[in-house]
Design a protein around this motif. Structure first.
Motif, PDB file in Angstrom:
ATOM      1  N   ASP A  92      -2.832 -58.795 -46.694  1.00  0.00           N
ATOM      2  CA  ASP A  92      -2.656 -57.442 -46.169  1.00  0.00           C
ATOM      3  C   ASP A  92      -2.403 -57.420 -44.661  1.00  0.00           C
ATOM      4  O   ASP A  92      -2.361 -56.349 -44.052  1.00  0.00           O
ATOM      5  N   ALA A  93      -2.230 -58.586 -44.042  1.00  0.00           N
ATOM      6  CA  ALA A  93      -1.997 -58.646 -42.599  1.00  0.00           C
ATOM      7  C   ALA A  93      -0.519 -58.434 -42.286  1.00  0.00           C
ATOM      8  O   ALA A  93       0.343 -58.502 -43.163  1.00  0.00           O
ATOM      9  N   ASP A  94      -0.231 -58.185 -41.016  1.00  0.00           N
ATOM     10  CA  ASP A  94       1.145 -58.028 -40.561  1.00  0.00           C
ATOM     11  C   ASP A  94       1.811 -59.405 -40.551  1.00  0.00           C
ATOM     12  O   ASP A  94       1.314 -60.328 -39.898  1.00  0.00           O
ATOM     13  N   PRO A  95       2.934 -59.577 -41.266  1.00  0.00           N
ATOM     14  CA  PRO A  95       3.591 -60.898 -41.293  1.00  0.00           C
ATOM     15  C   PRO A  95       3.935 -61.442 -39.914  1.00  0.00           C
ATOM     16  O   PRO A  95       3.994 -62.656 -39.724  1.00  0.00           O
ATOM     17  N   ARG A  96       4.146 -60.554 -38.947  1.00  0.00           N
ATOM     18  CA  ARG A  96       4.465 -61.028 -37.598  1.00  0.00           C
ATOM     19  C   ARG A  96       3.298 -61.758 -36.960  1.00  0.00           C
ATOM     20  O   ARG A  96       3.477 -62.501 -35.993  1.00  0.00           O
ATOM     21  N   ASP A  97       2.094 -61.553 -37.519  1.00  0.00           N
ATOM     22  CA  ASP A  97       0.911 -62.213 -36.972  1.00  0.00           C
ATOM     23  C   ASP A  97       0.687 -63.601 -37.566  1.00  0.00           C
ATOM     24  O   ASP A  97      -0.082 -64.385 -37.009  1.00  0.00           O
TER      25      ASP A  97
END
Length: 357
Positions: A283-288
């Motif tokens: 569920d995290a931002d892929p950019r992270d």
């Protein structure tokens, strides 16, 4: 913040020594005076020795508390630092109406000392970029992550004000004059304010069209088993602003599992889109968590396939992923120290369409 040392393995004094005695750090005393409890400490790496924030604090709840040292990267630390310092930042936003300043002489100087340390944390996050690309690269990054969001927030606030006036005075030929008379403004200011709602939405639509025309979208080289949009989102996040060379094969042999996530980067060479095990969460931002990693480096580090992604525990330095220059060379890339590597490609592109005033 990831915990790197804690009780009961180390005593409180041991934890202090692990930071002050073994690392080159400066203490953030002004910030810690605002957010720290008894015995808690806050440090930042000395300039030129990395870019990390270290916090010695009491963690846990109730009777199950313990001393721990957490380590965070500066820009990640800024998220919780700004939240913890919300009252200080609010006073600095409206110093002329701050009750605390009226009650407590000299309070503004302590708040400014906090702000100075907060700026130091900001700049430490920029220092690795500045060392590689010079002050222009650091300025572009600061503009992108600090100034543009602030300008856009002001534009949104102005649009809300515009809508409020439009709903009260309308938008007809005489609306600006009625606003000017009622508010005591010059007619030009009234007209500009009434126009701000439309201008902001026009800016967003213009920006969206600009993004569709200029922002590269990258898709995996083969079937990943994931929905097309999700797979493209992940690959695009991994590539970021790296210039990609289409249809260029890898000079390093690719295992079948890696092949769908293969791409050739102008600077990193033959690469794989990898999810960093340390930061990956569905569920995290892929950019992270998505990064391009040289093929040879992935082969050396090892990987697993999870949720359709190539997952590996990546090494980091103060700026981001620590790339193995030999792996970059093996894949036909250009090591970061080369004079052929320019400013980070794509830096500052958000400035192509500035927010409306």
């Amino acid at each position: 913040m990831p915990t790197i040392h804690r009780e009961p393995r180390f005593t409180y004094d041991d934890l202090v020594d692990l930071v002050e005695g073994q690392l080159r750090v400066v203490e953030l005393t002004a910030i810690n005076a605002e957010i720290g409890g008894p015995g808690e400490r806050l440090w930042l790496s000395e300039p030129g020795t990395g870019a990390d924030v270290y916090r010695l604090w009491r963690k846990g709840k109730g009777a199950r508390t313990y001393w721990a040292v957490d380590q965070d990267r500066p820009w990640d630390a800024l998220v919780w630092l700004r939240e913890a310092l919300a009252e200080v930042l609010e006073r600095l936003t409206r110093p002329g109406s701050a009750t605390r300043y009226a009650l407590e002489e000299g309070r503004e100087e302590r708040d400014l000392a906090v702000l100075t340390e907060l700026e130091t944390v900001w700049l430490s996050g920029l220092s690795p970029l500045s060392e590689v690309f010079g002050p222009r690269g650091a300025d572009l990054e600061l503009t992108r992550f600090l100034l543009i969001p602030a300008q856009a927030e002001l534009a949104r606030a102005t649009a809300v004000r515009s809508r409020m006036l439009r709903e009260h005075f309308g938008t007809g030929p005489q609306a600006a004059q009625r606003v000017a008379t009622t508010m005591g403004w010059e007619p030009a200011k009234a007209q500009k304010t009434l126009s701000a709602w439309d201008e902001y939405r026009g800016w967003v639509r213009e920006g969206a069209a600009h993004a569709r025309a200029t922002v590269p979208v990258h898709r995996p080289a083969g079937d990943t088993g994931l929905p097309d949009v999700l797979a493209a989102t992940l690959m695009t996040a991994a590539c970021g602003s790296e210039p990609v060379v289409p249809d260029r094969p890898s000079p390093v042999a690719l295992p079948d599992e890696l092949a769908p996530w293969y791409v050739f980067s102008q600077y990193l060479g033959a690469s794989i889109a990898v999810a960093d095990e340390a930061t990956y969460a569905p569920d995290a931002d892929p950019r992270d968590y998505m990064h391009l990693v040289p093929v040879a480096m992935v082969l050396d580090l090892g990987w697993t396939v999870r949720d359709g992604l190539i997952v590996s525990l990546l090494p980091h330095n103060g700026f981001g992923v620590a790339y193995d220059e030999e792996a970059v060379r093996a894949g036909g890339g250009t090591p970061l120290g080369s004079a052929d590597v320019p400013l980070p490609p794509g830096q500052g592109t958000d400035r192509a369409i500035p927010p409306p005033e």
